[in-house]
Design a protein around this motif. Structure first.
Motif, PDB file in Angstrom:
ATOM      1  N   GLU A 115       0.834  -1.212   0.000  1.00  0.00           N
ATOM      2  CA  GLU A 115       0.000   0.000   0.000  1.00  0.00           C
ATOM      3  C   GLU A 115       0.863   1.254   0.000  1.00  0.00           C
ATOM      4  OE1 GLU A 115      -3.382   2.163  -0.321  1.00  0.00           O
ATOM      5  OE2 GLU A 115      -3.254  -0.025  -0.373  1.00  0.00           O
ATOM      6  N   ARG A 116       1.905   1.252   0.831  1.00  0.00           N
ATOM      7  CA  ARG A 116       2.835   2.390   0.889  1.00  0.00           C
ATOM      8  C   ARG A 116       3.517   2.602  -0.456  1.00  0.00           C
ATOM      9  NH1 ARG A 116       4.654   0.753   5.709  1.00  0.00           N
ATOM     10  NH2 ARG A 116       6.466  -0.277   4.813  1.00  0.00           N
ATOM     11  N   LEU A 117       3.971   1.512  -1.055  1.00  0.00           N
ATOM     12  CA  LEU A 117       4.650   1.609  -2.342  1.00  0.00           C
ATOM     13  C   LEU A 117       3.693   2.097  -3.439  1.00  0.00           C
ATOM     14  CD1 LEU A 117       6.810  -1.617  -2.229  1.00  0.00           C
ATOM     15  CD2 LEU A 117       7.634   0.735  -2.173  1.00  0.00           C
ATOM     16  N   SER A 118       2.440   1.676  -3.404  1.00  0.00           N
ATOM     17  CA  SER A 118       1.484   2.090  -4.430  1.00  0.00           C
ATOM     18  C   SER A 118       1.198   3.588  -4.364  1.00  0.00           C
ATOM     19  CB  SER A 118       0.186   1.288  -4.325  1.00  0.00           C
ATOM     20  OG  SER A 118      -0.577   1.712  -3.213  1.00  0.00           O
ATOM     21  N   LYS A 119       1.410   4.168  -3.184  1.00  0.00           N
ATOM     22  CA  LYS A 119       1.191   5.610  -3.008  1.00  0.00           C
ATOM     23  C   LYS A 119       2.476   6.396  -3.197  1.00  0.00           C
ATOM     24  CE  LYS A 119      -2.674   4.976   0.088  1.00  0.00           C
ATOM     25  NZ  LYS A 119      -3.184   5.100   1.450  1.00  0.00           N
ATOM     26  N   GLY A 120       3.524   5.705  -3.649  1.00  0.00           N
ATOM     27  CA  GLY A 120       4.798   6.396  -3.902  1.00  0.00           C
ATOM     28  C   GLY A 120       5.638   6.566  -2.668  1.00  0.00           C
TER      29      GLY A 120
END
Length: 124
Positions: A115-120
């Motif tokens: 989730e963190r990675l998907s939000k950059g």
């Protein structure tokens, strides 16, 4: 075009494959564009033509390039390249996630990280 590191533990043909793969994925090499001949590339990199041949053969078996008898080696279409790369990464992902489960990382931890990675966001 390609940068080789002769001190790297990675074999030269793998470095060539990686370099061409990056050029294809970044669209620096256009679809259906002719790649340098084995002899041209070997000469420009000052390495054995068999090394280039091996890299080209493996790239072709992976779907990144295709050959036309007597004409040369050409870049595959971006759609095909993206599908191929996506499949390779998903296999790697499965291997890594399996190992993380063995190391007791939970699905929730993985989900939060994704989730963190998907939000950059960055991972710690």
């Amino acid at each position: 075009m390609l940068q080789l590191n002769y001190r790297d533990a990675k074999p030269i043909y793998e470095q060539i494959k990686d370099g061409i793969r990056k050029l294809l994925l970044s669209k620096a090499i256009e679809p259906d564009e002719k790649l340098p001949s084995v002899r041209e590339l070997a000469s420009s990199l000052a390495i054995n033509p068999n090394t280039i041949s091996r890299a080209y053969r493996e790239l072709e078996s992976e779907g990144y390039v295709y050959s036309k008898q007597g004409k040369g080696t050409f870049a595959s279409s971006p759609v095909f390249i993206n599908q191929t790369r996506k499949q390779e990464l998903l296999v790697t992902f499965d291997d890594v996630v399996t190992e993380l489960f063995v190391l007791s990382v939970t699905k929730e931890e993985l989900g939060e990280r994704m989730e963190r990675l998907s939000k950059g966001g960055e991972t710690e």
